[in-house]
Structures are given as C-alpha cells and as structure tokens.
Motif scaffolding. Sequence first.
Motif: not given
Length: 169
Positions: A33-34, A38-40, A95-98
Amino acid sequence: MAHQDRRDDDVTVRAADRPGDLGWTVMAHGELYDRQFGWNTDFEALVARIVADYAADHDPSAEAAWIAEADGERIGCVFLVRGDDPEAAKLRILLVTPDARGRGVGTRLVEECLAFARKAGYRRVVLWTNDVLVSARRIYQAAGFILTAEEPHHSFGHDLVGQTWTLRL
C-alpha cells in the motif's frame, strides 16, 4: 510477470495457520500500500491490530483467515472475523500481490470467505474499503456486495473516501 484474466490451477488457498503467515500479512499490506498508494505506517498499524486481535482471540467456528500461495510463495490473504452484529461477519484485509493479480486469486479468496460465512451461519458479510481500491471493489461487486455507505475521511496520510459494502447471504 503479471498474468491477466485467467485462473491458475497452481494457486493454493489454505488456512493462514503456519508460522510467518500473520507477519507476512502485515508486512505485505504495509509495503504494497505504500508502494501503490503512498499510504503511511498508520495503515500498517491498522492491519497489525486486525491481525493481532485475530491471533489473540479468534473463535475457529466463527472466524478464519486464508493465504493464497503459488510456487511455494505467499501471494494473497483475506480474513473473516465477527462483526459488531452477531448475524454479520466482516471481510477484512484482502490482498493480492501485484505479480499475482489478474489470476483470479482475489476472487478465490473472497469465495472461500463467503463459503465459510455461510457454513458458520452468518446472514450478512460486511466490509469496509476505500474507493481507490478499484480492483478489490470489482471483486466485491461480482460476488454480490452492495455499496451501503460512503464517507470522506483523512487516513494513512491521504484524503480518501471510505466505503461500506454488504452482502446478504
């Protein structure tokens, strides 16, 4: 290499019950997510709380978590936990990895959640997400979830629109 629009038989969905599964879930969310939005670290802390609560006190008859794997590597996860209403479960932290996206992994994880929720006797599954998570929303819509609430908020270092989706089982 990303695979587009195909389901892979080499993907395994299993219980998230092996050493490292819970830690991977937190780490993967924080890093991805970062990188993508750009999530912290506030987001990683939220995921860590969800995972820690599950690890410390989950009822296996009413709550479960899954990991998707391919070639021995973790490529996705999802949790189903009790909601505030005893008739409603919460789908959390999909979540699924890219590299694994477009292979049907997210759909399989959600299907596993919903099958478990039905078997556990829930009448509804509710989830909270953000409107920027377009691919996840497509999976939820395809599974029959309906958007039931939207609210702007400032979280994870960004102005976002939070969404609540509900599926009647």
